[in-house]
Design a protein around this motif. Sequence first.
Motif, PDB file in Angstrom:
ATOM      1  N   LEU A  60       0.863  -1.177   0.000  1.00  0.00           N
ATOM      2  CA  LEU A  60       0.000   0.000   0.000  1.00  0.00           C
ATOM      3  C   LEU A  60       0.899   1.226   0.000  1.00  0.00           C
ATOM      4  CD1 LEU A  60      -2.507  -1.056   2.821  1.00  0.00           C
ATOM      5  CD2 LEU A  60      -2.724  -1.443   0.359  1.00  0.00           C
ATOM      6  N   VAL A 118      -6.076   1.877   5.336  1.00  0.00           N
ATOM      7  CA  VAL A 118      -5.091   0.907   5.828  1.00  0.00           C
ATOM      8  C   VAL A 118      -5.787  -0.139   6.695  1.00  0.00           C
ATOM      9  CG1 VAL A 118      -3.096   0.587   7.344  1.00  0.00           C
ATOM     10  CG2 VAL A 118      -3.101   2.445   5.667  1.00  0.00           C
ATOM     11  N   ALA A 122      -5.005  -3.492   4.795  1.00  0.00           N
ATOM     12  CA  ALA A 122      -3.715  -4.051   5.219  1.00  0.00           C
ATOM     13  C   ALA A 122      -3.884  -5.252   6.126  1.00  0.00           C
ATOM     14  CB  ALA A 122      -2.883  -2.985   5.918  1.00  0.00           C
ATOM     15  N   LEU A 128       3.462  -0.867   3.977  1.00  0.00           N
ATOM     16  CA  LEU A 128       2.910   0.455   3.685  1.00  0.00           C
ATOM     17  C   LEU A 128       4.067   1.397   3.413  1.00  0.00           C
ATOM     18  CD1 LEU A 128       0.538   2.543   3.631  1.00  0.00           C
ATOM     19  CD2 LEU A 128       0.965   2.846   6.097  1.00  0.00           C
ATOM     20  N   ALA A 147      -1.268   1.005  10.335  1.00  0.00           N
ATOM     21  CA  ALA A 147      -0.514  -0.141   9.822  1.00  0.00           C
ATOM     22  C   ALA A 147       0.125  -0.915  10.966  1.00  0.00           C
ATOM     23  CB  ALA A 147       0.556   0.342   8.843  1.00  0.00           C
ATOM     24  N   THR A 154       6.008  -0.668   7.967  1.00  0.00           N
ATOM     25  CA  THR A 154       5.887   0.706   7.485  1.00  0.00           C
ATOM     26  C   THR A 154       7.255   1.264   7.130  1.00  0.00           C
ATOM     27  OG1 THR A 154       5.971   1.506   9.785  1.00  0.00           O
ATOM     28  CG2 THR A 154       3.794   1.223   8.785  1.00  0.00           C
TER      29      THR A 154
END
Length: 207
Positions: A60, A118, A122, A128, A147, A154
């Motif tokens: 993402l 998210v 996710a 992310l 996230a 992340t």
Amino acid sequence: MTIAQRTGTVDERTSASARIVLDHVAASVPVVASLVDHGDHIGAWADDIAARLVAGRRLLAAGNGGSAAEAQHLTSELTGRFDGDRPAYSAISLHAESSAVTAIGNDYGFDQVFARQVSAHARAGDVLVLLSTSGRSPNLLRAAEAARAVGARTIAMTGPRPNPLAEAVDDAICIDGPSANVQEAQLVLVHALCRAMEPALRRGARR
């Protein structure tokens, strides 16, 4: 002759606009060149992201303004292709979901436009990617929090440290320089990342 040397030899006949152009290009060169110092870091990102995608995880990405364009560039290279043909991999640009962005912004506030997506998309093991020149956008900070709550990794591409986003994510590459030049360097970083991922993405497709 380097661009910097060229700008140093501009004569009086050069227009004011041309001088501005040359100055801008000259300023971008050292910022883009500073990516050499992050080569190992970018390579490690490539290995990690490619392994996640091959394992069926999702990427993402999000950003604001020009950083949104850079994030969407990254996802398009994964769902499309970068170097030669290979299967598509799952990658979503959260800011490109215009109806979701406007609905969430209207109902929950602009700070939540990425975080709520998210939370929806996710899963643990996904990654992310957040892009920002300032590293201070509240909606990106909230996305990082969302996230983390679901167990996604992340990472961020930002301008100079210190900045809140670099501290909020699992890992960050922070580029020193003026905002516009940082954004230009981030596009080179995106392309370098994609190029480094391609061998693993092709190998994974043959499993």
